[in-house]
Design a protein around this motif. Structure first.
Motif, mmCIF file in Angstrom:
data_model
loop_
_atom_site.group_PDB
_atom_site.id
_atom_site.type_symbol
_atom_site.label_atom_id
_atom_site.label_comp_id
_atom_site.label_asym_id
_atom_site.label_seq_id
_atom_site.Cartn_x
_atom_site.Cartn_y
_atom_site.Cartn_z
ATOM 1 N N LEU A 215 21.818 7.885 -9.967
ATOM 2 C CA LEU A 215 22.684 8.777 -9.193
ATOM 3 C C LEU A 215 22.000 9.218 -7.905
ATOM 4 O O LEU A 215 22.662 9.443 -6.887
ATOM 5 N N ARG A 216 20.677 9.334 -7.927
ATOM 6 C CA ARG A 216 19.967 9.689 -6.696
ATOM 7 C C ARG A 216 20.089 8.574 -5.665
ATOM 8 O O ARG A 216 20.300 8.831 -4.473
ATOM 9 N N ALA A 217 19.952 7.332 -6.114
ATOM 10 C CA ALA A 217 20.114 6.199 -5.196
ATOM 11 C C ALA A 217 21.543 6.110 -4.678
ATOM 12 O O ALA A 217 21.773 5.819 -3.492
ATOM 13 N N MET A 218 22.513 6.368 -5.557
ATOM 14 C CA MET A 218 23.903 6.374 -5.125
ATOM 15 C C MET A 218 24.142 7.480 -4.094
ATOM 16 O O MET A 218 24.903 7.314 -3.142
ATOM 17 N N GLY A 219 23.487 8.625 -4.295
ATOM 18 C CA GLY A 219 23.595 9.702 -3.321
ATOM 19 C C GLY A 219 23.060 9.288 -1.965
ATOM 20 O O GLY A 219 23.655 9.601 -0.924
ATOM 21 N N GLY A 220 21.922 8.578 -1.952
ATOM 22 C CA GLY A 220 21.373 8.095 -0.695
ATOM 23 C C GLY A 220 22.320 7.143 0.017
ATOM 24 O O GLY A 220 22.518 7.243 1.238
ATOM 25 N N ALA A 221 22.921 6.230 -0.753
ATOM 26 C CA ALA A 221 23.886 5.302 -0.155
ATOM 27 C C ALA A 221 25.099 6.061 0.385
ATOM 28 O O ALA A 221 25.622 5.756 1.462
ATOM 29 N N PHE A 222 25.549 7.072 -0.369
ATOM 30 C CA PHE A 222 26.680 7.887 0.078
ATOM 31 C C PHE A 222 26.346 8.630 1.371
ATOM 32 O O PHE A 222 27.161 8.694 2.296
ATOM 33 N N GLY A 223 25.129 9.204 1.447
ATOM 34 C CA GLY A 223 24.730 9.938 2.645
ATOM 35 C C GLY A 223 24.691 9.053 3.868
ATOM 36 O O GLY A 223 25.167 9.442 4.949
ATOM 37 N N SER A 224 24.128 7.846 3.743
ATOM 38 C CA SER A 224 24.082 6.917 4.864
ATOM 39 C C SER A 224 25.482 6.509 5.293
ATOM 40 O O SER A 224 25.798 6.450 6.493
ATOM 41 N N ALA B 277 21.598 12.452 -0.619
ATOM 42 C CA ALA B 277 22.612 12.177 0.403
ATOM 43 C C ALA B 277 22.244 12.838 1.720
ATOM 44 O O ALA B 277 22.347 12.230 2.798
ATOM 45 N N ALA B 278 21.804 14.103 1.664
ATOM 46 C CA ALA B 278 21.400 14.804 2.887
ATOM 47 C C ALA B 278 20.164 14.154 3.501
ATOM 48 O O ALA B 278 20.058 13.992 4.722
ATOM 49 N N MET B 279 19.204 13.774 2.650
ATOM 50 C CA MET B 279 17.964 13.151 3.124
ATOM 51 C C MET B 279 18.246 11.824 3.830
ATOM 52 O O MET B 279 17.772 11.588 4.952
ATOM 53 N N LEU B 280 19.012 10.951 3.189
ATOM 54 C CA LEU B 280 19.290 9.644 3.787
ATOM 55 C C LEU B 280 20.248 9.755 4.961
ATOM 56 O O LEU B 280 20.167 8.967 5.908
ATOM 57 N N GLY B 281 21.150 10.737 4.907
ATOM 58 C CA GLY B 281 22.011 10.975 6.063
ATOM 59 C C GLY B 281 21.193 11.354 7.285
ATOM 60 O O GLY B 281 21.415 10.843 8.392
#
Length: 464
Positions: free
Chosen positions: A392-401, A269-273
């Motif tokens: 869950l990692r992919a979901m975290g990326g979507a959440f961060g964006s 999430a932090a990375m994609l954000g």
């Protein structure tokens, strides 16, 4: 190394296809006369690839990695060819969804295959190679996509997958042929698969549409959120009573695995954000063009690759990863906090230095969280654990964006709409908006740091 060479091409295919398409979106819209639903070119791939990842993982635990990876490559390559021949936007969206179904298998099977042949203590070293391949795709994808669109056609961004996919198919077939398969007769949890796919789809649509296509408080977003929550409750109930669950409760009953999944979610999430915020920050706050903003992002991406490599070396030397992850998240959180404070006044050199801190810190978490999760899982659950963590990692990326986009929309979205362009927005408002976005990333990274601090330090196994 034979296995690694085969699966690295699979990672390159999956990663490249998520970035190479971005510069081609305007050309696709112009050629197919479809400006109304352009986001679905990316969203359709994301939905199916994320939804299918745990299913690939579970089935590969039953039938073997090769039996799932080869059909995934064939589906990916065939769908890529169809994408290149699409005659309208509707066809392209359908073919991108098919391509995502194959792409989800590429990533899950690549990571699980590495776990089959390399002990957890040595695994971080090889995961760094995969992270490096991802980094190369992240940097080269937009550049390659722009070149293909400018000099050939947008269709070549899909057709280029054909020779790469055939090479990956040949190498993976040879590499995985000798892996031992412990095949067992089980009942597939089809209700769980349907519930999980529905839950993931509804959740990703909320994060994709919220604040952009529909207001967060709209009936559509609130309704989709309720559907996602209801499906999640039904999925948990189904997995508890299933004889052979798709996401075994015993996995999430292990505190170390749960911590690894949480760290992967928050770090992603932090990375994609940051990946979402930084190019916009350069364009809107510093007035550079889109191409330059992409170039300025390179230190962040390269630092993440260096962090991944360093974490692999540390895992091999010390046989533990808790303090590697702790250090990485502490460094990343510090970088985000400093950028939050200095975003209004920092020069290019200072910003680049902070991006290196953030990228290197988060880079340690991507392979490390995966290795920690695989190390905590039983041998029979390696594929399932890998699929669940990647999901869950992919979901975290979507959440961060989505979080970064929501913060910016709340900060100056109305002003941007009213002014029509960034130059019409008060500079102070711009700085405040980006500081709020970087602060959100700081909080997410700090939450990951807290999870890592409380995680039990489980030694990495020296054998499979």
């Amino acid at each position: 190394m034979r296995v690694l060479t085969g699966v690295m091409l699979c990672v390159l295919l999956g990663a490249l296809d998520q970035t190479v398409v971005i510069p081609a979106v305007p050309a696709i819209a112009a050629d197919l006369n479809g400006f109304g639903h352009l986001s679905w070119i990316v969203t359709a791939y994301l939905l199916t690839s994320v939804s299918c990842t745990p299913i690939y993982g579970k089935l590969s635990d039953i039938y073997g990695r090769r039996a799932l990876l080869l059909p995934a490559i064939v589906l990916f390559v065939a769908a890529s060819g169809l994408c290149g021949m699409a005659q309208d936007l509707g066809q392209l969206i359908v073919f991108r969804a098919l391509q995502g179904m194959g792409g989800g298998g590429l990533m899950a099977m690549a990571q699980a295959s590495i776990a089959d042949v390399i002990a957890p203590r040595e695994r971080g070293r090889y995961q760094a190679y995969l992270s490096g391949m991802w980094g190369i795709a992240s940097v080269a994808g937009p550049v390659l996509g722009g070149l293909l669109v400018d000099h050939l056609s947008w269709r070549w961004i899909f057709w280029i997958n054909l020779p790469l996919g055939i090479a990956a198919l040949i190498l993976s077939n040879r590499a995985l042929r000798n892996l031992t398969v412990h095949r067992r007769e089980v009942r597939i949890d089809y209700p769980g698969a349907v519930l999980m796919a529905g839950c993931v789809t509804a959740s990703l649509l909320v994060m994709s549409w919220g604040g952009s296509s529909y207001p967060w408080a709209s009936v559509q977003i609130l309704g989709l959120s309720a559907v996602a929550l209801g499906l999640l409750v039904a999925l948990v109930a189904q997995e508890r009573r299933s004889i052979e669950p798709l996401l075994p409760p015993r996995l999430f009953g292990h505190s170390v695995f749960t911590s690894a999944v949480s760290i992967a979610f928050l770090a992603s999430a932090a990375m994609l954000g940051a990946t979402f915020l930084l190019p916009l920050y350069f364009q809107l706050a510093h007035g550079v063009d889109a191409a330059t903003s992409g170039t300025l992002l390179v230190p962040f991406l390269l630092a993440s690759v260096a962090g991944a490599y360093a974490s692999g070396q540390a895992a091999r030397r010390f046989g533990r990863l808790k303090y590697v992850v702790l250090t990485g998240l502490a460094v990343a959180t510090t970088g985000f906090a400093l950028l939050t404070l200095l975003a209004a006044s920092a020069g290019p050199v200072a910003i680049a230095a902070l991006m290196v801190l953030m990228g290197a810190g988060l880079g340690t978490c991507m392979p490390s969280s995966l290795v920690i999760g695989q190390n905590a899982a039983e041998r029979r659950d390696i594929g399932t654990a890998t699929g669940a963590l990647l999901l869950l990692r992919a979901m975290g990326g979507a959440f961060g964006s989505a979080l970064a986009g929501a913060v910016l929309a709340l900060s100056f979205g109305a002003a941007l709409t009213q002014a029509g362009h960034a130059a019409g927005i008060d500079p102070g408002l711009l700085r405040t908006g980006f500081r709020a976005g970087f602060l959100a990333c700081t909080v997410v990274s700090a939450a990951g740091l807290l999870v890592a601090l409380l995680m039990r330090d489980l030694p990495l196994r020296s054998g499979n």
